[in-house]
Design an enzyme around this catalytic site. Structure first.
Site, PDB file in Angstrom:
ATOM      1  CB  SER A   1      -0.894   0.118   1.261  1.00  0.00           C
ATOM      2  OG  SER A   1      -0.336  -0.001   2.354  1.00  0.00           O
TER       3      SER A   1
ATOM      4  CG  HIS B   1      -1.437   3.780   5.151  1.00  0.00           C
ATOM      5  ND1 HIS B   1      -2.962   3.510   4.945  1.00  0.00           N
ATOM      6  CD2 HIS B   1      -0.923   2.822   4.439  1.00  0.00           C
ATOM      7  CE1 HIS B   1      -2.753   2.400   4.328  1.00  0.00           C
ATOM      8  NE2 HIS B   1      -1.618   1.898   3.986  1.00  0.00           N
TER       9      HIS B   1
ATOM     10  CG  ASP C   1      -5.648   4.589   5.383  1.00  0.00           C
ATOM     11  OD1 ASP C   1      -5.765   4.034   4.278  1.00  0.00           O
ATOM     12  OD2 ASP C   1      -4.401   5.075   6.133  1.00  0.00           O
TER      13      ASP C   1
END
Length: 178
Positions: A55, A94, A121
């Site tokens: 990701s 992230h 998210d």
């Protein structure tokens, strides 16, 4: 060669065997002390994490080993953070894409997104949760080593590999003559 090691093991008395076991336990406890020392130094509960998914590509790839720190400075847009969602065991790596500071309470609302993901998210957060907060953040990424963490991923994907490795290390400690 292996037969020689087995013969050596059979010739060991109880004192020698106990010494080898204590050496093995000392290595394990030393590793745990280094981990705890790193956690104190970096002010992070987990000073090192492994990237488990794609990701964050192209910034980080699956298997990259990340070094974290938790400085006193506030979180900023663009920071790459590792955070844990309450009730889930696996931390997420992230980038911070949006911040909202509440003036009255001083609470910071943080929105994250994986660089390789199409949407933010909010779908990963708990139901009804639109933001994460500073207390969810385990640390900010300070550095990385590419692909070193693939060993951890392999041991999670193939648990029997973990037991083989631990058994091999234990046997090595028992037969090591130094």
């Amino acid at each position: 060669m292996f037969e020689e090691e087995i013969r050596f093991l059979r010739k060991m008395n109880k004192r020698q065997l106990a010494q080898q076991i204590l050496n093995f336990l000392m290595i394990i406890s030393s590793a745990l002390m280094v981990w705890k020392g790193l956690a104190l130094y970096t002010n992070s509960e987990s000073p090192i994490v492994v990237v488990l998914s794609g990701s964050m590509e192209p910034a980080f790839y699956r298997g990259d080993l990340l070094f974290l720190g938790m400085p006193d400075e506030p979180v900023r847009v663009g920071d790459i953070c590792v955070f844990k969602i309450p009730g889930r065991d696996v931390p997420i790596v992230h980038r911070v894409i949006k911040l909202h500071d509440e003036k009255e309470t001083g609470k910071q609302y943080i929105l994250t997104k994986g660089d390789n993901n199409q949407v933010d998210d909010r779908g990963l957060y708990n139901p009804g949760q639109l933001w994460i907060h500073r207390e969810h953040i385990v640390g900010k990424v300070r550095g990385f080593l590419p692909y070193i963490g693939i060993i951890t991923i392999l041991m999670n994907d193939y648990p029997q590999l973990k037991y083989v490795l631990i058994g091999f290390l234990g046997l090595y400690m028992l037969v090591n003559r130094e």
